[in-house]
Scaffold this motif. Sequence first.
Motif, short mmCIF file in Angstrom:
data_model
loop_
_atom_site.label_atom_id
_atom_site.label_comp_id
_atom_site.label_asym_id
_atom_site.label_seq_id
_atom_site.Cartn_x
_atom_site.Cartn_y
_atom_site.Cartn_z
N SER A 1 6.04 4.91 -14.04
CA SER A 1 6.24 4.22 -12.90
C SER A 1 5.35 3.46 -12.52
O SER A 1 4.51 2.72 -13.49
CB SER A 1 7.01 5.05 -11.82
OG SER A 1 7.62 4.11 -10.81
N SER A 2 4.90 3.29 -11.24
CA SER A 2 3.67 2.73 -10.72
C SER A 2 3.78 3.08 -9.28
O SER A 2 4.51 3.74 -8.51
CB SER A 2 4.01 1.28 -10.92
OG SER A 2 3.09 0.45 -9.87
N VAL A 3 2.36 2.72 -8.65
CA VAL A 3 2.33 2.97 -7.29
C VAL A 3 3.33 2.30 -6.51
O VAL A 3 3.80 2.17 -5.33
CB VAL A 3 0.67 2.84 -6.74
CG1 VAL A 3 -0.17 3.99 -7.18
CG2 VAL A 3 0.39 1.35 -7.17
N GLY B 1 6.44 1.77 -7.04
CA GLY B 1 7.34 2.54 -6.99
C GLY B 1 7.32 3.41 -5.89
O GLY B 1 8.63 4.19 -5.33
N LYS B 2 6.28 3.65 -5.02
CA LYS B 2 6.16 4.30 -3.95
C LYS B 2 6.11 3.50 -2.59
O LYS B 2 6.04 3.89 -1.56
CB LYS B 2 5.31 5.34 -4.10
CG LYS B 2 5.51 6.41 -4.94
CD LYS B 2 4.32 7.47 -5.34
CE LYS B 2 4.73 8.31 -6.29
NZ LYS B 2 5.74 9.52 -5.90
N LYS C 1 10.66 -0.45 -9.82
CA LYS C 1 9.89 0.98 -9.97
C LYS C 1 10.42 1.96 -8.86
O LYS C 1 10.40 3.11 -9.08
CB LYS C 1 8.38 0.65 -9.87
CG LYS C 1 7.87 -0.16 -10.87
CD LYS C 1 8.04 0.76 -12.36
CE LYS C 1 7.16 -0.04 -13.37
NZ LYS C 1 7.18 0.67 -14.79
N HIS C 2 10.88 1.40 -7.59
CA HIS C 2 11.41 2.27 -6.84
C HIS C 2 12.73 2.97 -7.23
O HIS C 2 13.02 4.18 -7.13
CB HIS C 2 11.68 1.56 -5.53
CG HIS C 2 10.62 1.50 -4.58
ND1 HIS C 2 9.38 0.89 -4.62
CD2 HIS C 2 10.38 2.18 -3.22
CE1 HIS C 2 8.38 0.86 -3.48
NE2 HIS C 2 9.13 1.70 -2.84
N GLN D 1 11.90 5.50 -9.94
CA GLN D 1 11.33 6.83 -9.09
C GLN D 1 12.54 7.66 -8.55
O GLN D 1 12.83 8.85 -8.88
CB GLN D 1 10.48 6.46 -7.83
CG GLN D 1 9.94 7.56 -7.04
CD GLN D 1 8.75 8.52 -7.60
OE1 GLN D 1 7.91 7.92 -7.76
NE2 GLN D 1 9.17 9.74 -7.61
N VAL E 1 7.12 12.00 -13.49
CA VAL E 1 7.02 10.52 -13.08
C VAL E 1 5.60 10.11 -12.74
O VAL E 1 4.84 10.95 -11.94
CB VAL E 1 7.73 10.22 -11.80
CG1 VAL E 1 7.64 8.81 -11.35
CG2 VAL E 1 9.26 10.63 -11.92
N SER F 1 2.76 7.49 -11.64
CA SER F 1 2.50 6.33 -10.91
C SER F 1 1.41 5.83 -10.75
O SER F 1 0.51 6.34 -9.95
CB SER F 1 3.15 6.59 -9.46
OG SER F 1 4.29 7.01 -9.55
N ASP G 1 5.39 15.01 -10.26
CA ASP G 1 4.99 13.67 -10.10
C ASP G 1 3.41 13.30 -9.87
O ASP G 1 2.63 14.05 -9.17
CB ASP G 1 5.52 13.48 -8.67
CG ASP G 1 5.82 12.16 -7.98
OD1 ASP G 1 6.65 11.64 -8.49
OD2 ASP G 1 5.09 11.75 -7.01
N VAL H 1 0.01 10.61 -9.34
CA VAL H 1 -0.29 9.46 -8.83
C VAL H 1 -1.61 9.30 -9.40
O VAL H 1 -2.52 10.03 -9.30
CB VAL H 1 -0.44 9.28 -7.47
CG1 VAL H 1 -1.09 7.99 -6.95
CG2 VAL H 1 1.09 9.57 -6.63
#
Length: 285
Positions: free
Chosen positions: A162-164, A166-167, A180-181, A184, A203, A205, A246, A248
């Motif tokens: 995903s990616s940051v 996504g958050k 990306k959200h 997630q 996942v 990110s 998860d 990051v």
Amino acid sequence: MSFSHGAHHGRRVFQMVLASAGLLLLYRILVRLRPALLCRTLWWSSPGAALDWGKSVPGCFTQQVPVWCCVDEMQAACSSVTFDLADTDTVDRAAEEILKYYGHVDVLINNAGISYRGNILDTNLSVQRDVMETNYFGPIALTQALLPSMVQRRSGHIVVISSVQGKMAIPYRSAYAASKHATQAYFDCLRAEIERYGIPVTVISPGYIRTSLSLNAVTGDGSNVGRDPLDVARAVLRAVRQRSKDVVLAGPLPSLALYLRTLWPALFFKLMSSRARKEQKPKEE
Ligand SMILES: NC(=O)C1=CN([C@@H]2O[C@H](COP(=O)(O)OP(=O)(O)OC[C@H]3O[C@@H](n4cnc5c(N)ncnc54)[C@H](OP(=O)(O)O)[C@@H]3O)[C@@H](O)[C@H]2O)C=CC1
Ligand SMILES: CCCCCCCCCCCCCCCC(=O)OCC(=O)COP(=O)(O)O
């Protein structure tokens, strides 16, 4: 008497410290050994993993995209099957082909993706859909096509990059951040639903990685900055080995921004508005 008791006690403490250090060392050795065991499996990686950061997983991926790869020996020849992730029919056919040829997949890494930059006011809905097709519907189609065989075997591991973003949502990245959200959320649901079958979902990110993603962004420019792709590849392998849920992979600033988004959203939104004003002005201004 009391001196000998004290000395005895000291020896016991020393022995316990030594034993704990020994156990810790043993644990670290076992953790280091696990990737070797894991690599004696079949890895399927969605398109993209072979390029850029994916190429950095030593011996695991070829130069071709997409790639599926039998890593019995790290030098083993890799086979590849090509499909367009944005076209669900080709995804289904590819999954069928993979299962026919190899029987099963041990680790699926959903990696391919596209970036987007643009002002929402100037962006056609079709662009929003296209980004969603590649970044969201593609990975979930591939996952759903391969999932029944994993469930049947009670074995497998699903990873998604995903990616940051996504958050947290960054201005002028609407299509990308939304895709990306969604990613997630989908994989968080999937993790809970398939845990009972012993299939972990990871996942990842990341923040910026030095690949061509931002340069190739839809309707956009971009640069080639960020983390070394090799570090990301290593982190992905580590996450698989440790069955992390998860992860990051971001520097201090995006990490701080993520905390603010959760703990102090009002400040986060203010910062994003000011970023939006500084970065670009809408056409009519
Ligand atoms: N680079 C970064 O800063 C960050 C990247 N990520 C994520 O990492 C993942 C990999 O990106 P990265 O390697 O950086 O980007 P690149 O643009 O360097 O590579 C993307 C890959 O995805 C493939 N791809 C794109 N669209 C499709 C499609 N429709 N069907 C099949 N393959 C497709 C591309 O293949 P082809 O070249 O043939 O088009 C390419 O191999 C993405 O999911 C991205 O969102 C997350 C955070 C940060
Ligand atoms: C009180 C002080 C608070 C300071 C907070 C600073 C807030 C700074 C915001 C930082 C945002 C970082 C965004 C990182 C986005 C990113 O890494 O995205 C990578 C991608 O997935 C793709 O990038 P692209 O640019 O192509 O969309």
